[in-house]
Scaffold this motif. Structure first.
Motif, PDB file in Angstrom:
ATOM      1  N   LYS A 269      -0.524   6.062   5.687  1.00 54.92           N
ATOM      2  CA  LYS A 269       0.321   7.013   6.430  1.00 54.92           C
ATOM      3  C   LYS A 269       0.983   6.352   7.636  1.00 54.92           C
ATOM      4  CE  LYS A 269      -1.683  11.564   5.364  1.00 54.92           C
ATOM      5  NZ  LYS A 269      -0.402  12.281   5.182  1.00 54.92           N
ATOM      6  N   ARG A 270       0.244   5.487   8.320  1.00 55.72           N
ATOM      7  CA  ARG A 270       0.815   4.845   9.506  1.00 55.72           C
ATOM      8  C   ARG A 270       1.927   3.862   9.130  1.00 55.72           C
ATOM      9  NH1 ARG A 270      -3.466   2.019  12.356  1.00 55.72           N
ATOM     10  NH2 ARG A 270      -4.900   2.486  10.670  1.00 55.72           N
ATOM     11  N   ILE A 271       1.793   3.195   7.983  1.00 58.10           N
ATOM     12  CA  ILE A 271       2.864   2.328   7.500  1.00 58.10           C
ATOM     13  C   ILE A 271       4.120   3.153   7.245  1.00 58.10           C
ATOM     14  CG2 ILE A 271       3.643   0.903   5.560  1.00 58.10           C
ATOM     15  CD1 ILE A 271       0.725  -0.052   5.271  1.00 58.10           C
ATOM     16  N   GLU A 272       3.953   4.244   6.518  1.00 58.41           N
ATOM     17  CA  GLU A 272       5.096   5.081   6.158  1.00 58.41           C
ATOM     18  C   GLU A 272       5.739   5.714   7.388  1.00 58.41           C
ATOM     19  OE1 GLU A 272       7.464   6.548   2.851  1.00 58.41           O
ATOM     20  OE2 GLU A 272       5.969   4.964   3.095  1.00 58.41           O
TER      21      GLU A 272
ATOM     22  N   ARG B  29      27.933 -17.573   0.582  1.00 56.89           N
ATOM     23  CA  ARG B  29      29.244 -16.943   0.741  1.00 56.89           C
ATOM     24  C   ARG B  29      29.309 -16.060   1.974  1.00 56.89           C
ATOM     25  NH1 ARG B  29      31.801 -12.484  -3.368  1.00 56.89           N
ATOM     26  NH2 ARG B  29      30.168 -11.232  -2.395  1.00 56.89           N
ATOM     27  N   SER B  30      28.178 -15.474   2.333  1.00 60.52           N
ATOM     28  CA  SER B  30      28.206 -14.486   3.416  1.00 60.52           C
ATOM     29  C   SER B  30      26.934 -14.573   4.246  1.00 60.52           C
ATOM     30  CB  SER B  30      28.363 -13.078   2.843  1.00 60.52           C
ATOM     31  OG  SER B  30      27.328 -12.797   1.924  1.00 60.52           O
ATOM     32  N   PRO B  31      26.989 -14.119   5.492  1.00 56.90           N
ATOM     33  CA  PRO B  31      25.805 -14.123   6.351  1.00 56.90           C
ATOM     34  C   PRO B  31      24.807 -13.056   5.923  1.00 56.90           C
ATOM     35  CG  PRO B  31      27.619 -13.035   7.477  1.00 56.90           C
ATOM     36  CD  PRO B  31      28.175 -13.573   6.198  1.00 56.90           C
ATOM     37  N   THR B  32      23.601 -13.143   6.471  1.00 55.47           N
ATOM     38  CA  THR B  32      22.580 -12.149   6.145  1.00 55.47           C
ATOM     39  C   THR B  32      21.531 -12.105   7.242  1.00 55.47           C
ATOM     40  OG1 THR B  32      21.004 -11.449   4.428  1.00 55.47           O
ATOM     41  CG2 THR B  32      21.162 -13.804   4.842  1.00 55.47           C
ATOM     42  N   TRP B  33      21.024 -10.904   7.502  1.00 60.63           N
ATOM     43  CA  TRP B  33      19.942 -10.769   8.476  1.00 60.63           C
ATOM     44  C   TRP B  33      18.607 -11.031   7.789  1.00 60.63           C
ATOM     45  CZ3 TRP B  33      20.866 -10.660  13.464  1.00 60.63           C
ATOM     46  CH2 TRP B  33      22.052 -10.113  13.964  1.00 60.63           C
ATOM     47  N   ILE B  34      17.816 -11.931   8.351  1.00 64.03           N
ATOM     48  CA  ILE B  34      16.461 -12.220   7.862  1.00 64.03           C
ATOM     49  C   ILE B  34      15.499 -11.691   8.925  1.00 64.03           C
ATOM     50  CG2 ILE B  34      14.849 -13.986   7.079  1.00 64.03           C
ATOM     51  CD1 ILE B  34      17.314 -13.761   5.328  1.00 64.03           C
ATOM     52  N   SER B  35      14.763 -10.652   8.570  1.00 65.59           N
ATOM     53  CA  SER B  35      14.027  -9.910   9.597  1.00 65.59           C
ATOM     54  C   SER B  35      12.538 -10.220   9.612  1.00 65.59           C
ATOM     55  CB  SER B  35      14.203  -8.414   9.356  1.00 65.59           C
ATOM     56  OG  SER B  35      13.395  -7.993   8.277  1.00 65.59           O
ATOM     57  N   PRO B  36      11.877  -9.917  10.724  1.00 62.86           N
ATOM     58  CA  PRO B  36      10.418  -9.838  10.733  1.00 62.86           C
ATOM     59  C   PRO B  36       9.987  -8.650   9.864  1.00 62.86           C
ATOM     60  CG  PRO B  36      11.320  -9.920  12.971  1.00 62.86           C
ATOM     61  CD  PRO B  36      12.460  -9.645  12.048  1.00 62.86           C
ATOM     62  N   PRO B  37       8.699  -8.469   9.633  1.00 59.93           N
ATOM     63  CA  PRO B  37       8.249  -7.400   8.732  1.00 59.93           C
ATOM     64  C   PRO B  37       8.456  -6.009   9.298  1.00 59.93           C
ATOM     65  CG  PRO B  37       6.375  -8.458   9.781  1.00 59.93           C
ATOM     66  CD  PRO B  37       7.571  -9.275  10.131  1.00 59.93           C
ATOM     67  N   PHE B  38       8.733  -5.048   8.396  1.00 57.79           N
ATOM     68  CA  PHE B  38       8.748  -3.635   8.733  1.00 57.79           C
ATOM     69  C   PHE B  38       7.412  -3.022   8.317  1.00 57.79           C
ATOM     70  CE2 PHE B  38      13.397  -4.290   8.066  1.00 57.79           C
ATOM     71  CZ  PHE B  38      13.809  -3.913   9.330  1.00 57.79           C
ATOM     72  N   GLY B  39       6.972  -2.033   9.068  1.00 56.60           N
ATOM     73  CA  GLY B  39       5.763  -1.299   8.697  1.00 56.60           C
ATOM     74  C   GLY B  39       4.483  -2.073   8.890  1.00 56.60           C
ATOM     75  N   ALA B  40       4.512  -3.117   9.736  1.00 57.73           N
ATOM     76  CA  ALA B  40       3.341  -3.980   9.874  1.00 57.73           C
ATOM     77  C   ALA B  40       2.420  -3.561  11.021  1.00 57.73           C
ATOM     78  CB  ALA B  40       3.773  -5.423  10.079  1.00 57.73           C
ATOM     79  N   GLY B  41       2.747  -2.469  11.717  1.00 63.14           N
ATOM     80  CA  GLY B  41       1.926  -2.047  12.849  1.00 63.14           C
ATOM     81  C   GLY B  41       0.476  -1.814  12.475  1.00 63.14           C
ATOM     82  N   ALA B  42       0.257  -1.114  11.354  1.00 71.02           N
ATOM     83  CA  ALA B  42      -1.120  -0.834  10.916  1.00 71.02           C
ATOM     84  C   ALA B  42      -1.848  -2.117  10.562  1.00 71.02           C
ATOM     85  CB  ALA B  42      -1.104   0.117   9.722  1.00 71.02           C
ATOM     86  N   LEU B  43      -1.136  -3.057   9.952  1.00 70.70           N
ATOM     87  CA  LEU B  43      -1.737  -4.348   9.598  1.00 70.70           C
ATOM     88  C   LEU B  43      -2.170  -5.102  10.850  1.00 70.70           C
ATOM     89  CD1 LEU B  43      -2.292  -6.686   7.555  1.00 70.70           C
ATOM     90  CD2 LEU B  43       0.080  -7.397   7.954  1.00 70.70           C
ATOM     91  N   ILE B  44      -1.258  -5.198  11.821  1.00 71.45           N
ATOM     92  CA  ILE B  44      -1.540  -5.958  13.037  1.00 71.45           C
ATOM     93  C   ILE B  44      -2.678  -5.326  13.831  1.00 71.45           C
ATOM     94  CG2 ILE B  44      -0.570  -6.661  15.264  1.00 71.45           C
ATOM     95  CD1 ILE B  44       2.177  -6.797  13.777  1.00 71.45           C
TER      96      ILE B  44
ATOM     97  N   HIS C  62       0.819  -1.221   0.000  1.00 69.89           N
ATOM     98  CA  HIS C  62       0.000   0.000   0.000  1.00 69.89           C
ATOM     99  C   HIS C  62       0.850   1.267   0.000  1.00 69.89           C
ATOM    100  CE1 HIS C  62      -4.169  -1.514   0.328  1.00 69.89           C
ATOM    101  NE2 HIS C  62      -3.554  -2.599   0.792  1.00 69.89           N
ATOM    102  N   ASP C  63       2.163   1.119   0.230  1.00 68.59           N
ATOM    103  CA  ASP C  63       3.065   2.249   0.073  1.00 68.59           C
ATOM    104  C   ASP C  63       4.046   2.026  -1.074  1.00 68.59           C
ATOM    105  OD1 ASP C  63       1.746   3.398   2.153  1.00 68.59           O
ATOM    106  OD2 ASP C  63       3.542   3.851   3.330  1.00 68.59           O
ATOM    107  N   TYR C  64       3.828   0.963  -1.857  1.00 66.47           N
ATOM    108  CA  TYR C  64       4.635   0.761  -3.050  1.00 66.47           C
ATOM    109  C   TYR C  64       3.788   1.035  -4.288  1.00 66.47           C
ATOM    110  CZ  TYR C  64       8.580  -0.680  -5.816  1.00 66.47           C
ATOM    111  OH  TYR C  64       9.644  -0.662  -6.698  1.00 66.47           O
ATOM    112  N   ASN C  65       3.196   2.226  -4.272  1.00 68.56           N
ATOM    113  CA  ASN C  65       2.543   2.779  -5.444  1.00 68.56           C
ATOM    114  C   ASN C  65       2.831   4.267  -5.399  1.00 68.56           C
ATOM    115  OD1 ASN C  65      -0.489   1.771  -3.795  1.00 68.56           O
ATOM    116  ND2 ASN C  65       0.655   3.606  -3.345  1.00 68.56           N
ATOM    117  N   PHE C  66       2.548   4.974  -6.475  1.00 69.78           N
ATOM    118  CA  PHE C  66       2.787   6.416  -6.429  1.00 69.78           C
ATOM    119  C   PHE C  66       1.954   7.013  -5.302  1.00 69.78           C
ATOM    120  CE2 PHE C  66       3.828   5.703 -11.041  1.00 69.78           C
ATOM    121  CZ  PHE C  66       5.193   5.914 -10.895  1.00 69.78           C
ATOM    122  N   SER C  67       2.541   7.940  -4.580  1.00 68.43           N
ATOM    123  CA  SER C  67       1.928   8.424  -3.340  1.00 68.43           C
ATOM    124  C   SER C  67       0.576   9.087  -3.585  1.00 68.43           C
ATOM    125  CB  SER C  67       2.873   9.409  -2.637  1.00 68.43           C
ATOM    126  OG  SER C  67       3.126  10.536  -3.454  1.00 68.43           O
ATOM    127  N   TRP C  68       0.350   9.587  -4.798  1.00 69.21           N
ATOM    128  CA  TRP C  68      -0.920  10.243  -5.134  1.00 69.21           C
ATOM    129  C   TRP C  68      -1.890   9.286  -5.841  1.00 69.21           C
ATOM    130  CZ3 TRP C  68       3.617  10.807  -7.890  1.00 69.21           C
ATOM    131  CH2 TRP C  68       3.589  10.362  -9.195  1.00 69.21           C
TER     132      TRP C  68
END
Length: 595
Positions: free
Chosen positions: A303-306, A250-265, A103-109
């Motif tokens: 807005k809350r996601i962003e 070849r290298s380590p990597t951080w695998i995270s929980p979701p960002f911006g999920a507060g509004a969803l939850i 919902h925030d990966y579209n043009f803001s308008w």
């Protein structure tokens, strides 16, 4: 000057306006004289070439239509592919999706209330951009199957001379523009890994960005090279259908929980039994209908996601409380996802450096897939590739039927086409010591040339689309000034960029990006200048919302910089517009301007 073949916009009709001429190509000889056919700021026609018809190109067409006078400009979006869409057209591998909430990966308008998932698939994002182009008439500006080979600045005429290649028959042709825009993005050109014997492999060999959908993975042994965001999405999909998947890490990597999920939850998952760490969510028909029926609610949700994502920038400050909290939370989550045991894998894959030093890879199912019986993590360097598989540094040959290179892109800090300035120097030659780009947009000594969200902008600071939009607006404001003030060339001062980079360097002394990890934020190095904006996305937007023209050199088409003042009239005089001749007369103290 030859008539233009570029499309333009005149009252919504694709065509060429006969009323607005091109600017003077050469400065008139003799002493300066007042332009008696010129009212104040009367525009001249501007010709614009944009490389790429992805998000940046579509946004450019949209913003030019709304910010510039109809009929006063021409635009072509040169796209190397047979279809527009950029990243989302090119990447079609299994599991391809965005790591920013849809919902925030579209043009803001231009919100989309009916996204089907919280993190949209690549196919759905491509359909969004295709729908946007249909709704806003963007197709008329596109020249598909056309690769830009070179742009060469001609100082005398104030034009970029372009060399282009037809991707169907490889023939070349030439065009020109007053303004040259690089809208290709940083991650645009995929590359094979530099491994001995790669193309000796006798089975199907593919890159994640050039997926071969004719290959059937069912019941096969597949090798996947890489641990980045692409591998994170591919491996869980292959695990479901392959006999065995061998993941070369070849290298380590951080695998995270979701960002911006507060509004969803808080809004949509109340009371639901949500699997811990689950980042994906399928929107119900009721969810989508509510977004559609209540635009105010949908806007608040977006807005809350962003706001949540912008508010997390403190995690990138080394040794901050938020950084320590993220390390603790993500480490616990990664351990939980892999389950008991697997100590060697855990020791290898959980990084020593702080979360964010390299781009964090969120993704459902990756860690869970690595510990499945039919997945073998290979935590050894690759020595070479043979016809039958991969030989690791200890001499062991891992055999496989299919080999997938999820090894990423040739990071385009320098454009993949030649850009030559008036001194005959390419950007590659000018940037011999590294990228040299002001606000991620303007390059000293390369006038009227703009990169959309280039090195030094926001590639790990939050959502990307708003940065694309605001940088496009920045470039269009430049165009408007060129049109109305008879500017031939405008280029950023090196001293301004030197000061900005000095701020970068001091700021990043305390960020996690300077830790011991190899990253394309640092031009693929472990230790290097960090080409990331020193602040959150919203900090970047505030910085480029208004142009600091004091940071630019300007050269004019006439011998007097005030030639645009003309004969003493304004546009309203010429058009006999009574209201336009009295804009400052008003009943209250509000803003006014004069066309």
């Amino acid at each position: 000057m030859a008539p233009s073949a570029m499309p333009s916009e005149m009252n919504g009709v694709n065509g060429i306006s006969a009323d607005i001429p091109y600017p003077e190509e050469h400065t008139p000889e003799g002493p300066y004289k007042v332009l008696m056919d010129q009212y104040h700021s009367k525009v001249r026609k501007l010709r614009v070439a944009c490389v790429g018809a992805g998000a940046s190109g579509l946004c450019c067409a949209y913003k030019m239509e709304r910010m510039l006078q109809p009929g006063s400009w021409e635009l072509t979006l040169f796209e190397k592919n047979p279809q527009f869409g950029g990243t989302w057209y090119e990447n079609t591998y299994p599991g391809v999706a965005c790591d920013i909430p849809s919902h925030d990966y579209n043009f803001s308008w231009d919100p989309k209330p009916d996204w089907t998932q919280f993190f949209a698939s690549g196919g759905e994002i491509q359909k969004y951009f295709e729908g946007f182009a249909d709704r806003h008439g963007s197709h008329k500006y596109m020249k598909l199957n056309t690769k830009v080979i070179e742009g060469k600045w001609d100082e005398d005429s104030g034009k970029w001379l372009l060399t282009l290649e037809n991707q169907e028959d490889k023939s070349t042709w030439h065009d020109w523009a007053h303004v040259f825009i690089n809208g290709t993005g940083i991650l645009n050109t995929w590359k094979w890994p530099e491994i001995e014997g790669l193309h000796d492999f006798k089975g199907p060999l593919m890159h994640s960005a050039k997926w071969d959908h004719s290959v059937d993975f069912t019941g096969k042994v597949a090798g996947v090279i890489g641990t980045g965001s692409t591998s994170v999405q591919i491996v869980p999909q292959l695990q479901k259908i392959c006999k065995e998947v061998k993941v070369f890490m070849r290298s380590p990597t951080w695998i995270s929980p979701p960002f911006g999920a507060g509004a969803l939850i808080n809004d949509l998952q109340k009371g639901q039994d949500v699997y811990p760490g689950q980042r994906q969510y399928d929107f119900t028909e009721a969810d989508m209908q509510k977004f559609k029926d209540d635009p105010a609610y949908h806007l608040d949700f977006r807005k809350r996601i962003e706001a949540e994502i912008n508010g997390l920038f403190g995690m990138y400050q080394q040794n901050s409380d938020l950084s320590h909290l993220f390390r603790k939370v993500i480490t616990e989550e990664m351990n939980r996802r892999m389950g008991p045991g697997h100590e060697e894998l855990k020791k290898f894959i959980i990084p020593k450096w702080s979360p964010g030093c390299r781009r964090i890879s969120p993704g459902d199912g990756y860690l869970e897939a690595l510990v499945k019986e039919n997945v073998t993590p290979v935590m050894k360097d690759i020595k070479k590739i043979t016809p039958d598989g991969i030989v690791t540094e200890d001499g062991v040959e891992e055999k496989m039927d299919i080999l997938v290179c999820a090894t990423g892109f040739q990071v385009a800090f320098r454009p993949q086409f030649r850009v030559i300035n008036g001194e005959g120097k390419t950007i590659q030659e000018d940037w011999v010591n590294g990228p040299n780009l002001y606000m991620g947009v303007s390059a000293p000594r390369f006038p009227n040339y703009y990169t959309i969200v280039g090195p030094g902008a926001t590639w790990s600071n939050g959502t990307l689309i708003p940065s694309i939009e605001t940088t496009i607006e920045y470039a269009v404001k430049m165009m408007k000034k060129m049109q109305s003030e008879h500017i031939k060339a405008i280029e950023v001062k090196q001293e301004a960029l030197d000061d900005l980079y000095a701020h970068f360097d001091e700021f990043h002394k305390s960020t996690v990006w300077q830790e011991e990890c190899r990253s394309w934020f640092k031009d693929g190095k472990i230790k290097n200048r960090i080409y990331l904006w020193p602040g959150a996305t919203i900090h970047f937007l505030k910085s480029i919302k208004h142009i600091r023209f004091e940071d630019y050199n300007i050269r004019y088409r006439y011998k007097n910089r005030f030639a645009y003042l003309g004969c003493g009239d304004v546009k309203a005089t010429a058009s006999r517009d009574v209201l336009g001749l009295s804009t400052y007369i008003r009943n209250s103290d509000h803003d006014w301007d004069v066309d």
